[in-house]
Scaffold this motif. Structure first.
Motif, mmCIF file in Angstrom:
data_model
loop_
_atom_site.group_PDB
_atom_site.id
_atom_site.type_symbol
_atom_site.label_atom_id
_atom_site.label_comp_id
_atom_site.label_asym_id
_atom_site.label_seq_id
_atom_site.Cartn_x
_atom_site.Cartn_y
_atom_site.Cartn_z
ATOM 1 N N HIS A 40 33.261 42.731 40.548
ATOM 2 C CA HIS A 40 34.269 42.833 39.507
ATOM 3 C C HIS A 40 34.881 41.463 39.208
ATOM 4 C CE1 HIS A 40 35.267 47.411 40.040
ATOM 5 N NE2 HIS A 40 34.059 47.175 39.570
ATOM 6 N N LEU A 41 35.424 41.330 38.019
ATOM 7 C CA LEU A 41 36.152 40.103 37.701
ATOM 8 C C LEU A 41 37.268 39.867 38.711
ATOM 9 C CD1 LEU A 41 36.528 40.400 33.807
ATOM 10 C CD2 LEU A 41 34.801 39.117 35.080
ATOM 11 N N LEU A 42 37.873 40.946 39.200
ATOM 12 C CA LEU A 42 39.003 40.844 40.116
ATOM 13 C C LEU A 42 38.591 40.933 41.587
ATOM 14 C CD1 LEU A 42 41.533 43.033 38.110
ATOM 15 C CD2 LEU A 42 41.722 40.577 38.523
ATOM 16 N N SER A 43 37.300 40.855 41.876
ATOM 17 C CA SER A 43 36.830 40.904 43.259
ATOM 18 C C SER A 43 36.964 39.528 43.911
ATOM 19 C CB SER A 43 35.373 41.387 43.317
ATOM 20 O OG SER A 43 35.274 42.751 42.993
ATOM 21 N N TRP A 44 38.208 39.172 44.220
ATOM 22 C CA TRP A 44 38.520 37.932 44.925
ATOM 23 C C TRP A 44 39.101 38.292 46.278
ATOM 24 C CZ3 TRP A 44 37.514 33.055 42.871
ATOM 25 C CH2 TRP A 44 36.995 33.075 41.566
ATOM 26 N N PHE A 45 38.710 37.529 47.308
ATOM 27 C CA PHE A 45 39.062 37.896 48.669
ATOM 28 C C PHE A 45 39.571 36.687 49.446
ATOM 29 C CE2 PHE A 45 35.377 40.432 47.245
ATOM 30 C CZ PHE A 45 35.977 41.677 47.180
ATOM 31 N N PRO A 54 32.196 34.860 34.235
ATOM 32 C CA PRO A 54 31.478 34.663 32.968
ATOM 33 C C PRO A 54 32.262 33.758 32.024
ATOM 34 C CG PRO A 54 32.459 36.851 33.055
ATOM 35 C CD PRO A 54 32.603 36.262 34.425
ATOM 36 N N GLY A 55 31.526 33.102 31.149
ATOM 37 C CA GLY A 55 32.178 32.279 30.130
ATOM 38 C C GLY A 55 32.995 31.155 30.694
ATOM 39 N N ALA A 56 32.567 30.592 31.845
ATOM 40 C CA ALA A 56 33.305 29.496 32.483
ATOM 41 C C ALA A 56 34.751 29.880 32.782
ATOM 42 C CB ALA A 56 33.252 28.234 31.629
ATOM 43 N N GLY A 57 34.969 31.156 33.098
ATOM 44 C CA GLY A 57 36.308 31.606 33.448
ATOM 45 C C GLY A 57 36.796 30.984 34.737
ATOM 46 N N THR A 251 36.557 51.107 35.590
ATOM 47 C CA THR A 251 36.821 51.234 34.154
ATOM 48 C C THR A 251 37.484 49.978 33.616
ATOM 49 O OG1 THR A 251 37.045 53.630 34.345
ATOM 50 C CG2 THR A 251 38.010 52.596 32.397
ATOM 51 N N PHE A 252 38.488 49.478 34.334
ATOM 52 C CA PHE A 252 39.166 48.268 33.874
ATOM 53 C C PHE A 252 38.205 47.089 33.834
ATOM 54 C CE2 PHE A 252 41.528 44.342 34.396
ATOM 55 C CZ PHE A 252 42.492 44.460 33.413
ATOM 56 N N ASP A 253 37.341 46.969 34.837
ATOM 57 C CA ASP A 253 36.413 45.847 34.857
ATOM 58 C C ASP A 253 35.455 45.895 33.673
ATOM 59 O OD1 ASP A 253 35.270 43.517 36.496
ATOM 60 O OD2 ASP A 253 33.504 44.759 36.121
ATOM 61 N N ALA A 254 34.921 47.076 33.376
ATOM 62 C CA ALA A 254 34.009 47.203 32.237
ATOM 63 C C ALA A 254 34.721 46.831 30.941
ATOM 64 C CB ALA A 254 33.458 48.629 32.170
ATOM 65 N N PHE A 255 35.955 47.279 30.817
ATOM 66 C CA PHE A 255 36.749 46.959 29.619
ATOM 67 C C PHE A 255 37.037 45.458 29.538
ATOM 68 C CE2 PHE A 255 41.259 46.410 28.155
ATOM 69 C CZ PHE A 255 41.039 46.634 26.791
ATOM 70 N N ALA A 256 37.506 44.868 30.650
ATOM 71 C CA ALA A 256 37.853 43.442 30.643
ATOM 72 C C ALA A 256 36.639 42.583 30.362
ATOM 73 C CB ALA A 256 38.486 43.061 31.982
ATOM 74 N N ARG A 257 35.494 42.922 30.943
ATOM 75 C CA ARG A 257 34.271 42.159 30.678
ATOM 76 C C ARG A 257 33.889 42.230 29.201
ATOM 77 N NH1 ARG A 257 31.137 40.288 34.832
ATOM 78 N NH2 ARG A 257 31.844 40.851 36.944
ATOM 79 N N ALA A 258 34.042 43.413 28.607
ATOM 80 C CA ALA A 258 33.711 43.553 27.185
ATOM 81 C C ALA A 258 34.697 42.779 26.315
ATOM 82 C CB ALA A 258 33.707 45.032 26.793
ATOM 83 N N VAL A 259 35.972 42.748 26.700
ATOM 84 C CA VAL A 259 36.960 41.956 25.974
ATOM 85 C C VAL A 259 36.607 40.480 26.055
ATOM 86 C CG1 VAL A 259 39.366 41.167 25.992
ATOM 87 C CG2 VAL A 259 38.856 43.607 26.159
ATOM 88 N N ALA A 261 33.663 39.139 26.685
ATOM 89 C CA ALA A 261 32.402 38.883 25.989
ATOM 90 C C ALA A 261 32.609 38.771 24.482
ATOM 91 C CB ALA A 261 31.396 39.986 26.300
ATOM 92 N N ARG A 262 33.620 39.479 23.955
ATOM 93 C CA ARG A 262 33.896 39.457 22.520
ATOM 94 C C ARG A 262 34.970 38.426 22.137
ATOM 95 N NH1 ARG A 262 32.244 44.558 23.602
ATOM 96 N NH2 ARG A 262 31.184 45.750 21.941
ATOM 97 N N ARG A 263 35.417 37.636 23.078
ATOM 98 C CA ARG A 263 36.517 36.695 22.802
ATOM 99 C C ARG A 263 36.169 35.763 21.650
ATOM 100 N NH1 ARG A 263 37.832 31.509 23.793
ATOM 101 N NH2 ARG A 263 35.877 31.157 24.913
ATOM 102 N N PRO A 264 36.982 35.764 20.575
ATOM 103 C CA PRO A 264 36.755 34.818 19.485
ATOM 104 C C PRO A 264 37.049 33.388 19.943
ATOM 105 C CG PRO A 264 38.184 36.629 18.795
ATOM 106 C CD PRO A 264 38.095 36.683 20.282
ATOM 107 N N ALA A 265 36.490 32.437 19.253
ATOM 108 C CA ALA A 265 36.667 31.037 19.634
ATOM 109 C C ALA A 265 38.123 30.601 19.545
ATOM 110 C CB ALA A 265 35.794 30.147 18.754
ATOM 111 N N ASP A 266 38.917 31.299 18.730
ATOM 112 C CA ASP A 266 40.321 30.896 18.554
ATOM 113 C C ASP A 266 41.268 31.707 19.429
ATOM 114 O OD1 ASP A 266 40.151 33.333 17.256
ATOM 115 O OD2 ASP A 266 41.499 32.756 15.634
ATOM 116 N N ALA A 267 40.755 32.242 20.534
ATOM 117 C CA ALA A 267 41.603 33.086 21.387
ATOM 118 C C ALA A 267 41.465 32.691 22.855
ATOM 119 C CB ALA A 267 41.244 34.561 21.222
#
Length: 323
Positions: A40-45, A54-57, A251-259, A261-267
């Motif tokens: 998950h995006l939030l799987s930090w330990f 993803p996306g150089a986050g 569910t949150f991870d799937a949603f956050a990843r999709a958000v 992935a769709r991030r516009p360049a100005d956001a």
């Protein structure tokens, strides 16, 4: 002029915040941590090396205690996040649940939504609420053609309190979204898919996390600042319910990843929490763990200085020239 143009480009960036209640950085222990074994995006330990996003986050662990004795709580830490003010330190204690009078005063004066609106920016809350709930709390809302979904008995009305997030938007005079907006594809229920809301006889559409991400960016396309709140992980943590925790986090991870992935360049996109809880299901209590703040967007070296959850709100204000 070149520098001035860069400033204009910098300040024109939209900001989207995906807030999830009660997710900290715990141990990589599958017996107590539902994030363990999940990519998950939030799987930090605490006991595992940093991961790539993803996306150089980027991930920035931040403190939730503010040096105040006791366990961090939602009302005070969400107030800190939504104002940029160290709310627990200012009032000298942690406040659970819903903001009390001192926290409501901090929100009324320092809400980052209020600041953005006062400086000519636009802000919106992506979540939808029943008309009956919003009207009972006298919170500003968007027009609704539907009748109130239910009638609250007097005892329930007396117990009803507004959350830090709704108060932050009310301080800026921003109308909150209703179930009509959800049905029109212009709002999201807090559970993302609508399944929880429908189980409570609320008429909202059922969507996949990917479809919900499309709705989120449709909403965010209308505003400089967009906020979404998800709190089922915190509920599962208090209940020590491993299955519910996994379901909420998946569910949150799937949603956050999709958000993302769709991030516009100005956001810019921030994913953050207020305190730990669900990462340690050996206890019903909140934890003292730091929480991860995830960032997706153009280079933002100023985020290296994030120290507490209040600094998330300060970062948003700084991007708009307000801190």
């Amino acid at each position: 002029m070149k520098g001035h143009g860069h400033l204009l480009q910098f300040s024109a960036m939209r900001v989207a915040v995906l807030f999830i209640d009660g997710v900290g950085i715990g141990r990589n222990d599958p017996d107590i941590n539902p994030l363990s074994g999940r990519d998950h995006l939030l799987s930090w330990f605490q006991d595992a090396p940093p991961r790539s996003l993803p996306g150089a986050g980027q991930c920035f662990p931040v403190d939730t205690t503010f040096g105040i004795a006791g366990r961090p709580q939602s009302a005070s830490n969400q107030t800190a996040l939504l104002t940029g003010q160290p709310a627990p330190a200012l009032i000298g204690r942690h406040v659970l649940g819903y903001p009390d009078a001192p926290l409501r005063e901090i929100l009324a004066r320092h809400s980052l939504v209020k600041h953005l609106v006062d400086t000519g920016r636009t802000a919106t809350f992506a979540n939808c609420y029943p008309v009956a709930y919003l009207d009972a709390l006298k919170l500003p809302r968007r027009p609704s053609a539907s009748a109130p979904e239910f009638t609250l008995p007097p005892a329930a009305l007396r117990r009803l309190k507004a959350s830090a997030s709704t108060l932050a938007f009310a301080a800026g005079g921003v109308p909150l979204r209703t179930l009509d907006d959800a049905r029109a594809g212009l709002a999201l229920p807090h559970d993302i898919t609508g399944a929880r809301a429908r189980s409570r006889d609320l008429d909202v559409p059922t969507r996949t996390p990917d479809e919900a991400a499309e709705v989120f960016w449709r909403i965010a396309g209308e505003a400089d600042f967009t906020f979404f709140e998800h709190y089922l992980a915190d509920e599962a943590g208090h209940a020590q319910d491993f299955a519910a925790a996994r379901d909420a986090l998946d569910t949150f991870d799937a949603f956050a990843r999709a958000v993302v992935a769709r991030r516009p360049a100005d956001a810019r996109v921030l994913v953050c929490s207020d305190h730990g809880n669900v990462e340690d299901l050996s206890t019903r209590s909140h934890t003292l763990h730091p929480v991860p703040v995830l960032y997706f967007g153009p280079p933002a070296p100023e985020l290296e200085s994030l120290a507490t959850v209040a600094d998330v709100g300060r970062a948003v204000l700084r991007w708009w020239g307000g801190a």
